[in-house]
Design an enzyme around this catalytic site. Structure first.
Site, PDB file in Angstrom:
ATOM      1  N   THR A   1      66.646 -24.103 -55.380  1.00 30.83           N
ATOM      2  CA  THR A   1      66.742 -25.595 -56.205  1.00 30.83           C
ATOM      3  C   THR A   1      66.754 -25.463 -57.663  1.00 30.83           C
ATOM      4  OG1 THR A   1      65.914 -26.815 -54.418  1.00 30.83           O
ATOM      5  CG2 THR A   1      65.480 -27.761 -56.491  1.00 30.83           C
TER       6      THR A   1
ATOM      7  N   ASP B   1      70.332 -20.253 -50.992  1.00 28.65           N
ATOM      8  CA  ASP B   1      69.095 -21.164 -50.504  1.00 28.65           C
ATOM      9  C   ASP B   1      68.233 -19.904 -49.964  1.00 28.65           C
ATOM     10  OD1 ASP B   1      68.765 -24.053 -49.607  1.00 28.65           O
ATOM     11  OD2 ASP B   1      67.517 -22.654 -48.685  1.00 28.65           O
TER      12      ASP B   1
END
Ligand code: ASP
Length: 367
Positions: A37, A81
């Site tokens: 993120t 990710d």
């Protein structure tokens, strides 16, 4: 990891070369972008989150030029990710650190939060004779959105990676995880919250530093290598591991299926409380057969805090008799990655059992 890593000097990327160069920069830090993120921004067209490149991430944090630190960066390509992290990614991080070890005073790994504690634990074992800080950090909100925690986390992680004492030695020469206001030993941290900025905790070991108006280091808890051995990386990892979580009603067929996995070399047994499991004969027999076959079984507790204490209750005596070793107060993340590291080094089950009950990088407390 696909593609090549590019190493770039931050002062060039962000066009603040003169601002940085006019300052006396005492330390140099390498940022290793892996994804997560912290490296994402909102696409104004679609309003969805997508990965940014390292230059774009850094452009959101112009304050970095105020740090008296020379910052360079290297990036996974593509960024990932952290749920897609694999042991190969840990090898890649270890190799980047090895290749740039002499050129930098410290390293900051930008990483997704989901598996960050696995990665920081793995690296703590893979990096041997470490004398420089390796600080993992990330954020709950993407760097490119309002209220993001990315900026504070990254700036402070860089400060921590660059910090030196009066003898010009690193303040925290360990693999650590920094989040919100806490610097934790990397192999003691665990993700505890999907929502709060205070997403990580170190339940069984004090924080190494607390950040507020000042950075307060807990010097007594920070490890410094005393033997002057050369820095090295260990990249042989064996993933033939299973996690067996005990619950009331678990069946013989379930346990048998797990312990019969072809090629299985180690099992993390997640037990109740201080290391307890149901006193059923079939469980004892299956566990004993597995250890007799050379499978290493390590007992860790399902509780967040506290330690396994086999033999304290009658419900753990059988586990001891079955040859299971105690993981004491290790996190699940540290136990899994320590096993991968040890299995990668030796075929000798007895040696692995012995080392599982021995602190290698401050990951376990043995009273
Ligand atoms: N799924 C994201 C990741 O771990 C979550 C985050 O970074 O917070 O990469």
């Amino acid at each position: 990891m696909k593609g090549n890593s590019i190493i770039t000097n931050f002062s060039y990327i962000c066009g603040h070369k003169s601002a940085i160069c006019t300052m006396k920069n005492d330390s140099s830090v390498l940022l290793i972008f892996t994804g997560g993120t912290i490296s994402m921004g909102e696409n104004p067209a679609t309003q969805s989150l997508s990965p940014l490149d390292s230059a774009q991430v850094l452009s959101f944090i112009p304050e970095l030029k105020m740090l008296r630190v020379n910052i360079s960066s290297v990036s996974f390509n593509p960024l990932i990710d952290s749920s897609d992290i694999q042991p190969e990614s840990w090898v890649r991080i270890a190799e980047i650190i090895r290749d740039h070890y002499d050129a930098f005073d410290g390293f900051v790994v930008l990483h997704g939060t989901d598996t960050m504690a696995y990665s920081s634990s793995a690296l703590s074992f893979m990096l041997e004779n470490l004398t420089k800080p390796v600080i993992f950090t990330g954020s709950q909100l993407p760097v490119g959105v309002l209220r993001s925690d990315a900026k504070e986390n990254l700036i402070t992680a860089i400060e921590l990676a660059a910090a030196k004492n009066e003898r010009h030695e690193a303040m925290v020469p360990e693999v650590c995880l920094f989040f919100e206001d806490k610097l934790m030993r990397g192999n003691r941290a665990t993700k505890r919250n999907t929502e709060a900025f205070n997403a990580f905790a170190s339940f069984n070991y004090p924080e190494l530093a607390k950040t507020g108006v000042h950075i307060k280091y807990a010097s007594a808890y920070i490890h410094h290598e005393t033997e002057k051995k050369p820095f090295a990386i260990q990249t042989q990892l064996d993933t033939n591991i299973a996690i067996l979580k005990i619950f009331p009603g678990i069946t013989e067929a379930t346990v048998n299926a797990i312990l019969s996995i072809a090629g299985l070399r180690a099992v993390v047994l997640e037990s109740f409380g201080a290391g307890n499991a149901p006193r059923v004969e079939w469980l004892f027999e299956l566990l004993k057969q597995a250890t007799n076959k050379g499978i290493v079984i390590v007992n860790v507790t399902q509780c967040r805090s506290g330690s396994v204490e086999m033999g304290r209750y009658e419900t753990s005596i059988n586990l001891q008799k079955a040859g299971i070793v105690s993981g004491f107060d290790m996190t699940l993340e540290a136990t899994v990655t320590k096993l991968m590291y040890l299995l990668g080094q030796t075929e000798n089950s007895e040696e692995i059992r012995r080392q599982m009950s021995t602190p290698l990088r401050g990951e376990v407390t043995i009273d």
